[in-house]
Write an enzyme that holds these catalytic residues in place. Structure first.
Site, PDB file in Angstrom:
ATOM      1  N   LYS A 152      77.422   4.737  16.316  1.00 55.18           N
ATOM      2  CA  LYS A 152      78.626   5.189  15.613  1.00 55.18           C
ATOM      3  C   LYS A 152      79.403   3.967  15.123  1.00 55.18           C
ATOM      4  CE  LYS A 152      82.834   5.761  16.141  1.00 55.18           C
ATOM      5  NZ  LYS A 152      83.288   5.480  14.769  1.00 55.18           N
ATOM      6  N   GLU A 227      82.460  -4.785  25.322  1.00 55.29           N
ATOM      7  CA  GLU A 227      82.768  -6.100  24.766  1.00 55.29           C
ATOM      8  C   GLU A 227      84.116  -5.927  24.090  1.00 55.29           C
ATOM      9  OE1 GLU A 227      83.553  -8.936  23.000  1.00 55.29           O
ATOM     10  OE2 GLU A 227      82.147  -8.412  21.421  1.00 55.29           O
ATOM     11  N   CYS A 261      86.967 -11.276  18.029  1.00 52.80           N
ATOM     12  CA  CYS A 261      87.317 -11.240  19.454  1.00 52.80           C
ATOM     13  C   CYS A 261      87.193 -12.620  20.088  1.00 52.80           C
ATOM     14  CB  CYS A 261      86.456 -10.213  20.180  1.00 52.80           C
ATOM     15  SG  CYS A 261      84.711 -10.374  19.817  1.00 52.80           S
TER      16      CYS A 261
HETATM   17  P1  NDP Z   1      88.994   0.393  18.331  1.00 50.42           P
HETATM   18  O1  NDP Z   1      88.725  -0.070  19.695  1.00 50.42           O
HETATM   19  O2  NDP Z   1      89.909   1.517  18.109  1.00 50.42           O
HETATM   20  O3  NDP Z   1      87.614   0.787  17.593  1.00 50.42           O
HETATM   21  C1  NDP Z   1      86.321   0.313  17.912  1.00 50.42           C
HETATM   22  C2  NDP Z   1      85.313   1.457  17.782  1.00 50.42           C
HETATM   23  O4  NDP Z   1      85.620   2.477  18.745  1.00 50.42           O
HETATM   24  C3  NDP Z   1      85.354   2.154  16.434  1.00 50.42           C
HETATM   25  O5  NDP Z   1      84.038   2.577  16.086  1.00 50.42           O
HETATM   26  C4  NDP Z   1      86.238   3.339  16.705  1.00 50.42           C
HETATM   27  O6  NDP Z   1      86.022   4.396  15.789  1.00 50.42           O
HETATM   28  C5  NDP Z   1      85.785   3.726  18.094  1.00 50.42           C
HETATM   29  N1  NDP Z   1      86.738   4.526  18.841  1.00 50.42           N
HETATM   30  C6  NDP Z   1      88.080   4.652  18.652  1.00 50.42           C
HETATM   31  N2  NDP Z   1      88.605   5.532  19.531  1.00 50.42           N
HETATM   32  C7  NDP Z   1      87.585   5.980  20.301  1.00 50.42           C
HETATM   33  C8  NDP Z   1      87.493   6.898  21.373  1.00 50.42           C
HETATM   34  N3  NDP Z   1      88.568   7.528  21.863  1.00 50.42           N
HETATM   35  N4  NDP Z   1      86.286   7.134  21.942  1.00 50.42           N
HETATM   36  C9  NDP Z   1      85.185   6.496  21.476  1.00 50.42           C
HETATM   37  N5  NDP Z   1      85.205   5.624  20.439  1.00 50.42           N
HETATM   38  C10 NDP Z   1      86.388   5.353  19.861  1.00 50.42           C
HETATM   39  O7  NDP Z   1      89.459  -0.827  17.503  1.00 50.42           O
HETATM   40  P2  NDP Z   1      90.316  -0.759  16.160  1.00 50.42           P
HETATM   41  O8  NDP Z   1      89.345  -0.765  15.074  1.00 50.42           O
HETATM   42  O9  NDP Z   1      91.290   0.344  16.146  1.00 50.42           O
HETATM   43  O10 NDP Z   1      91.100  -2.101  16.278  1.00 50.42           O
HETATM   44  C11 NDP Z   1      92.246  -2.191  17.103  1.00 50.42           C
HETATM   45  C12 NDP Z   1      92.277  -3.484  17.850  1.00 50.42           C
HETATM   46  O11 NDP Z   1      91.104  -3.590  18.666  1.00 50.42           O
HETATM   47  C13 NDP Z   1      92.209  -4.717  16.994  1.00 50.42           C
HETATM   48  O12 NDP Z   1      93.445  -5.052  16.476  1.00 50.42           O
HETATM   49  C14 NDP Z   1      91.675  -5.708  17.983  1.00 50.42           C
HETATM   50  O13 NDP Z   1      92.714  -6.157  18.805  1.00 50.42           O
HETATM   51  C15 NDP Z   1      90.711  -4.927  18.799  1.00 50.42           C
HETATM   52  N6  NDP Z   1      89.315  -5.042  18.350  1.00 50.42           N
HETATM   53  C16 NDP Z   1      88.494  -5.874  19.015  1.00 50.42           C
HETATM   54  C17 NDP Z   1      87.206  -6.028  18.578  1.00 50.42           C
HETATM   55  C18 NDP Z   1      86.275  -6.944  19.247  1.00 50.42           C
HETATM   56  O14 NDP Z   1      85.341  -7.438  18.615  1.00 50.42           O
HETATM   57  N7  NDP Z   1      86.445  -7.212  20.530  1.00 50.42           N
HETATM   58  C19 NDP Z   1      86.682  -5.335  17.429  1.00 50.42           C
HETATM   59  C20 NDP Z   1      87.614  -4.434  16.807  1.00 50.42           C
HETATM   60  C21 NDP Z   1      88.882  -4.319  17.279  1.00 50.42           C
HETATM   61  P3  NDP Z   1      86.907   4.571  14.442  1.00 50.42           P
HETATM   62  O15 NDP Z   1      87.547   3.273  14.157  1.00 50.42           O
HETATM   63  O16 NDP Z   1      85.892   4.983  13.442  1.00 50.42           O
HETATM   64  O17 NDP Z   1      87.877   5.659  14.729  1.00 50.42           O
END
Ligand code: NDP
Length: 453
Positions: A152, A227, A261
């Site tokens: 996903k 991660e 990250c």
């Molecule tokens: P999220 O953690 O919300 O999203 C990461 C993935 O998880 C996406 O595919 C998202 O889907 C999915 N997701 C969201 N909610 C759920 C849930 N309840 N159950 C299962 N899967 C879920 O990150 P964001 O994109 O919203 O970013 C927010 C913050 O997260 C950033 O500002 C940053 O701080 C951090 N981040 C860290 C990353 C890393 O590499 N460590 C990568 C991305 C973000 P969808 O977005 O399609 O709804």
């Protein structure tokens, strides 16, 4: 439909059907049906298929590079390197099926042996910052170990994952082994976490969502690798090559517009080297080329969305100690200039929270003990760097910093052949390198009696 927006232009670049619970359940069912066939493929043949998949991706590398650069707003040179790493990941893990050896263990009365069995259907949930490359760190070891997958991708950047779903069967991977559901995390992601037929979730994203996934997965005792976020320290001692450290520091935090990250967003500088370092850092930051992701010269593109830009800007209020800034284009696009805040206290909000944007905090320290204490004074522990010419100190400090991935006199974090993952609230489990395979297999122990008991 999901309207996929190009962050550099704010225009819709594609529309794709939005998956929901029904599509997620169908993907899990397809993966479950394909599992028996895939795990039975002889190890050498599974290796050949993974190499063919790498070749098929390579044949379309430039197209995927451009698609990723446009959708994620990342410089095309970065995107090209990421797609090259996708290919390398499949080639690296193509070596795994024939090397997943167990042990024989000396015991009384018979022969004892272990096997690394695949888990079954694994759910892979990935973010928007490095869409296909982070997916490949999960897909390649999962398939190599004999699992089938439901991936996903983030709704903001689903395009390259959907291409991978098309490419896999063309490369000879059986139907149903690689499935992609493009839909909201709160719907499709959550369904994968809850689904009784999903054996494991591998997630990259925010610590907050990761916490919910760990709690949700507990209901069915799923395996989980997480991660998550980071607030990594770039620890620069006064005896380092300060010119080199300052020249490398901007890309270590402003690369991918800071949406990384591993971003070294806390630059810890020994006070006696501060003036020299800051002068060199200012030159490097103001020279950064920020602009059109599709230009080969560009080093930093826009942020992923208007919402992300708003969040980033909230860390730089009017009274923030802005030391200097780079440039950013005017006009459409979610632009934000590379920004250096100095001096900052480690407890300030901008130094304590993951900003996920091009904002760096420079934090002075007096001596080695204080440098280590500040580096560790965070809930995170993903990556980091140490710059010094004193080899003994470099290794001493490397052992003391509570983080999963460190580099000395370098800011690199990630290699296909070496383990990657966090300490503390940056996550659990390891991706890449030989260690990833442990997270996609169950160890089975078999005792064969050779004597009557
Ligand atoms: P999220 O953690 O919300 O999203 C990461 C993935 O998880 C996406 O595919 C998202 O889907 C999915 N997701 C969201 N909610 C759920 C849930 N309840 N159950 C299962 N899967 C879920 O990150 P964001 O994109 O919203 O970013 C927010 C913050 O997260 C950033 O500002 C940053 O701080 C951090 N981040 C860290 C990353 C890393 O590499 N460590 C990568 C991305 C973000 P969808 O977005 O399609 O709804």
């Amino acid at each position: 439909m999901i309207e996929v927006v190009e962050p550099a232009t704010e225009q819709v670049m594609a529309e794709v059907p939005r998956a929901g619970v029904e599509e997620t359940d169908a993907a899990v069912a397809a993966a479950k049906a394909a599992f028996g066939e895939w795990r039975a493929v002889a190890p050498g043949d599974r290796a050949t298929l993974l190499r063919r998949l790498a070749d098929a991706i390579e044949a379309r590398a430039e197209e995927l590079t451009r698609l990723e650069a446009r959708n994620a707003g990342k410089p095309i040179s970065d995107s090209r390197a990421e797609i090259a790493m996708v290919i390398e990941s499949f080639r690296y893990y193509a070596g795994a099926p024939e090397r997943l050896t167990g042990k024989t263990i000396p015991v009384a009365g018979g022969v004892d042996m272990t096997f690394h069995e695949p888990l079954g259907v694994v759910g892979l949930i990935t973010p928007w910052n490095f869409p296909l490359v982070i997916a490949s760190w999960k897909v390649a070891p999962a398939l190599a170990a004999g699992n089938t997958i439901v991936l996903k991708p983030a709704e903001l950047t689903p395009l390259t994952a959907l291409e991978l779903e098309r490419i896999a069967p063309q490369a000879g991977i059986p139907e149903g082994v690689v499935n992609v559901v493009a839909g909201p995390g709160s719907v499709c992601g959550q369904r994968l976490v809850e689904h009784p037929d999903v054996a494991k979730i591998a997630f990259t994203g925010s610590t907050e969502v990761g916490r919910g996934i760990a709690a949700g997965a507990a209901q069915t005792i799923k395996r989980v690798t997480l991660e998550l976020g980071g607030k990594s320290a770039n620890v620069i001692f006064a005896d380092a090559d300060l010119e080199a450290a300052a020249a490398a520091a901007p890309l270590a935090v402003f690369g991918n517009a800071g949406q990384d990250c591993c971003a070294r967003s806390r630059i810890l500088v020994e006070r006696s080297g501060m003036d020299e370092f800051m002068a060199a850092l200012e030159r490097a930051v103001t020279e950064m080329r920020v602009g059109d992701p599709l230009s080969e010269e560009t080093e930093m593109g826009p942020l992923i969305s208007a919402g992300q830009r708003e969040t980033v800007a909230s860390y730089v209020p009017d009274e923030a100690p802005v030391a200097f800034r780079g440039s950013a284009p005017d006009g459409p696009g979610f632009w934000y200039p590379p920004t250096v805040l100095a001096p900052v206290s480690n407890s300030d909000r901008a130094a304590a929270e993951e900003i996920f944007g091009p904002v760096a905090c420079v934090i002075p320290f007096e001596d080695e003990a204080e440098g280590v204490r500040l580096a560790n004074d965070t809930i995170y522990g993903l990556s980091g760097s140490i710059w010094t010419r004193d080899g003994a100190r470099a290794l001493r400090v490397a052992r003391e910093i509570e983080t999963g991935v460190l580099s000395i006199n370098s800011n690199s974090s990630v290699r296909v052949a070496t383990p990657f993952g966090g300490f503390k609230q940056s996550g659990v489990g390891r991706e890449l390198g030989p260690d990833a395979l442990d997270h996609y297999t169950n160890v089975k122990n078999v005792f064969y009696a050779t004597e009557e008991s």
